[in-house]
Scaffold this active site. Structure first.
Site, PDB file in Angstrom:
ATOM      1  N   HIS A  61      32.610 -21.136  91.929  1.00 16.21           N
ATOM      2  CA  HIS A  61      32.103 -22.396  92.514  1.00 16.21           C
ATOM      3  C   HIS A  61      33.101 -23.531  92.263  1.00 16.21           C
ATOM      4  CE1 HIS A  61      28.328 -24.973  93.487  1.00 16.21           C
ATOM      5  NE2 HIS A  61      29.440 -25.612  93.831  1.00 16.21           N
ATOM      6  N   HIS A  63      35.473 -26.780  94.189  1.00 13.26           N
ATOM      7  CA  HIS A  63      35.801 -27.649  95.327  1.00 13.26           C
ATOM      8  C   HIS A  63      37.273 -28.044  95.225  1.00 13.26           C
ATOM      9  CE1 HIS A  63      31.538 -28.124  96.404  1.00 13.26           C
ATOM     10  NE2 HIS A  63      31.332 -28.071  95.114  1.00 13.26           N
ATOM     11  N   ARG A  65      38.957 -29.475  97.728  1.00 14.65           N
ATOM     12  CA  ARG A  65      39.133 -30.712  98.536  1.00 14.65           C
ATOM     13  C   ARG A  65      40.177 -30.599  99.642  1.00 14.65           C
ATOM     14  NH1 ARG A  65      34.300 -32.127  96.952  1.00 14.65           N
ATOM     15  NH2 ARG A  65      34.148 -33.163  94.953  1.00 14.65           N
ATOM     16  N   ASN A  95      32.746 -27.444 101.784  1.00  6.35           N
ATOM     17  CA  ASN A  95      32.484 -28.842 102.196  1.00  6.35           C
ATOM     18  C   ASN A  95      33.753 -29.691 102.157  1.00  6.35           C
ATOM     19  OD1 ASN A  95      32.402 -28.624  99.397  1.00  6.35           O
ATOM     20  ND2 ASN A  95      30.975 -30.311  99.144  1.00  6.35           N
ATOM     21  N   HIS A 180      22.481 -24.152  97.667  1.00  2.93           N
ATOM     22  CA  HIS A 180      22.386 -25.443  96.986  1.00  2.93           C
ATOM     23  C   HIS A 180      20.945 -25.902  97.234  1.00  2.93           C
ATOM     24  CE1 HIS A 180      23.825 -29.765  96.264  1.00  2.93           C
ATOM     25  NE2 HIS A 180      22.624 -29.917  96.761  1.00  2.93           N
ATOM     26  N   ASP A 306      31.404 -25.545  89.192  1.00  8.44           N
ATOM     27  CA  ASP A 306      31.180 -26.568  90.230  1.00  8.44           C
ATOM     28  C   ASP A 306      32.227 -27.675  90.083  1.00  8.44           C
ATOM     29  OD1 ASP A 306      30.198 -27.999  92.363  1.00  8.44           O
ATOM     30  OD2 ASP A 306      28.321 -28.585  91.399  1.00  8.44           O
ATOM     31  N   HIS A 310      37.023 -36.128  91.937  1.00 10.27           N
ATOM     32  CA  HIS A 310      36.944 -37.395  92.674  1.00 10.27           C
ATOM     33  C   HIS A 310      37.978 -38.348  92.088  1.00 10.27           C
ATOM     34  CE1 HIS A 310      33.328 -36.303  94.853  1.00 10.27           C
ATOM     35  NE2 HIS A 310      32.728 -35.967  93.732  1.00 10.27           N
ATOM     36  N   PHE A 324      28.841 -37.852  93.448  1.00 11.63           N
ATOM     37  CA  PHE A 324      28.342 -36.826  92.525  1.00 11.63           C
ATOM     38  C   PHE A 324      29.473 -35.865  92.163  1.00 11.63           C
ATOM     39  CE2 PHE A 324      24.444 -37.892  94.958  1.00 11.63           C
ATOM     40  CZ  PHE A 324      23.531 -38.058  93.928  1.00 11.63           C
TER      41      PHE A 324
HETATM   42 ZN   LIG Z   1      29.348 -27.666  94.388  1.00 18.57          ZN
END
Ligand SMILES: [Zn+2]
Length: 425
Positions: A61, A63, A65, A95, A180, A306, A310, A324
């Protein structure tokens, strides 16, 4: 040149006891695991006295980006953060901008992974086009292009009929649906767990039942369709117990827990610290304790970070407006060692099972145990050194983590991937 890792303690998923042994690596293979392997001129010897040797970790899991928000992270920087943390395989979430929802985008991401990353990059594909929850994405084509899981992570699939059809396809294509879990109407504009702390801080809350209701629905749909549902980042004890019951009933459900949902709770938010803002939110100390017990009891199939980078600029917003998510790849292993393994709360066998072997099995890969003839894919971990998570130490492009500048016990000293030393310090 062969390499001999001398006198380390070998961890495995099968045994709580560590085994003292030498490990001889030639090319991408382990060619011997035994005590007192003789050295020779063509062997480089690395003293591993006092170190733990464990199969390299795998995170399902993450991200990265890329494409779209390369100012936060790229596939390259996120794979370097993974190596820094002893992780040699990643499953990316869809995402991004654009959403990974076509065979072409799946292929693009995998190609970037091959070109830019020193470790194995896998990707999910979105369940719905643009993750909008309106129209199914091209599931069969994405599977053919190499997607290993389907998810709209970041958002639930709110329409149960659409999710039901997605599960029927996913079952035919033998792909897990990763959920999710969140009822958007219940979460509304909430930015933290709804409870005593949100009341005293005056912030809008996300009730635990927002996650639990969706989780129960997704499990029920999996039971109905016979699909495999993987529940992502479980944050509440009630949700975990629902999964436990479903497993006992024979539903094809697996689930993950993040390090931050074990280590932190809503009280850590203190004076509006956005490094403790994530989705699902940090819950209560009671949830921490029950999730930990669930991990020990085997309710959780995998640990996953996860990892959600950011920019500093975004996280400097006020608590309600900040995005988040926190990073996790650089910090996961030392922080779990410091909080749990070093205190005897759980053993290396649990960590190897839940953060190395089972995550690989989840996407139908073979685990990488340290054994004669096995692939050389392991970590050398020193329990006697400490790690300080400074900006310089972390390889992720972003530093949105509560561990920033904190020191923990233990250090990932070496990472060996397909026989090659990707990290040595
Ligand atoms: Zn996630």
């Amino acid at each position: 040149m062969k390499r001999l890792y001398r006198n380390g303690q070998i961890a495995s998923e099968d045994s709580s006891a560590l085994t003292r042994a030498d490990v001889l690596v030639d090319g991408d293979r382990i060619i011997a695991v035994a005590s007192n392997i003789a050295s020779a001129d063509d062997i480089e010897v690395i003293d591993c006295t006092g170190r733990i040797l464990l199969p390299a970790l795998f995170d399902v899991h993450v991200h990265a980006r890329e494409p779209g928000r390369e100012d936060k992270e790229t596939i390259q920087t996120c794979s370097e953060a993974a190596i820094n943390g002893g992780i040699t395989g990643l499953v990316l979430q869809p995402n991004t901008t654009p959403t990974i929802d076509t065979a072409g985008l799946v292929r693009t991401v995998l190609e970037i992974g091959k070109a830019k990353s020193r470790i194995a990059i896998h990707t999910t594909g979105a369940i719905t086009k643009g993750r909008k929850g309106e129209e199914l994405a091209a599931i069969g084509a994405m599977k053919k292009a190499g997607a290993v899981m389907l998810t709209d992570n970041g958002d639930p699939v709110s329409n149960p009929q659409l999710l039901r059809i997605a599960m029927e396809y996913a079952k035919d294509f033998d792909l897990p649906i990763a959920s999710h879990c969140e009822v958007k109407e219940l979460s509304a504009s909430g930015c933290m767990h709804e409870g005593s702390v949100s009341y005293s801080l005056g912030l809008p809350g996300i009730p635990a039942c927002s996650e639990e209701i969706c989780l129960e629905r997704d499990i029920r749909l999996a039971q109905f369709t016979g699909a495999h549902v993987h529940i992502q980042h479980v944050s509440t004890a009630i949700g975990m117990r629902a999964i436990q019951r479903a497993k006992a009933d024979g539903v094809k459900v697996t689930c993950e827990v993040t390090p931050h949902h074990l280590l932190f709770n809503h009280e850590d938010i203190g004076s509006y610290d956005t490094h403790y803002k994530m989705s699902p939110p940090l819950r209560t100390a009671q949830d921490n304790a029950e999730l930990l017990q669930g991990l020990i009891d085997g309710v959780f199939d995998v640990i996953a970070t996860d990892h959600a980078p950011h920019t500093e600029f975004e996280k400097k917003n006020d608590f309600a407006s900040a995005p988040f998510g926190i990073t996790g790849l650089d910090t996961a292993l030392p922080s779990l060692f410091d909080a749990f393994i070093s205190k005897g709360i759980f053993g290396w066998d649990l960590l190897v099972k839940r953060y190395s072997a089972e995550p690989r099995r989840l996407i139908k890969l073979e685990p990488v145990p340290i054994r004669d003839g096995g692939i050389a894919e392991f970590i050398v971990f020193n329990p006697d050194r400490t790690t300080t998570f400074t900006r310089e130490f972390m390889k992720s492009k972003s530093i949105n983590t509560p561990f920033l500048n904190k020191e923990v016990r233990g250090m990932v000293e070496r990472v060996i991937y397909l026989g090659e030393e990707l990290l040595a310090r």
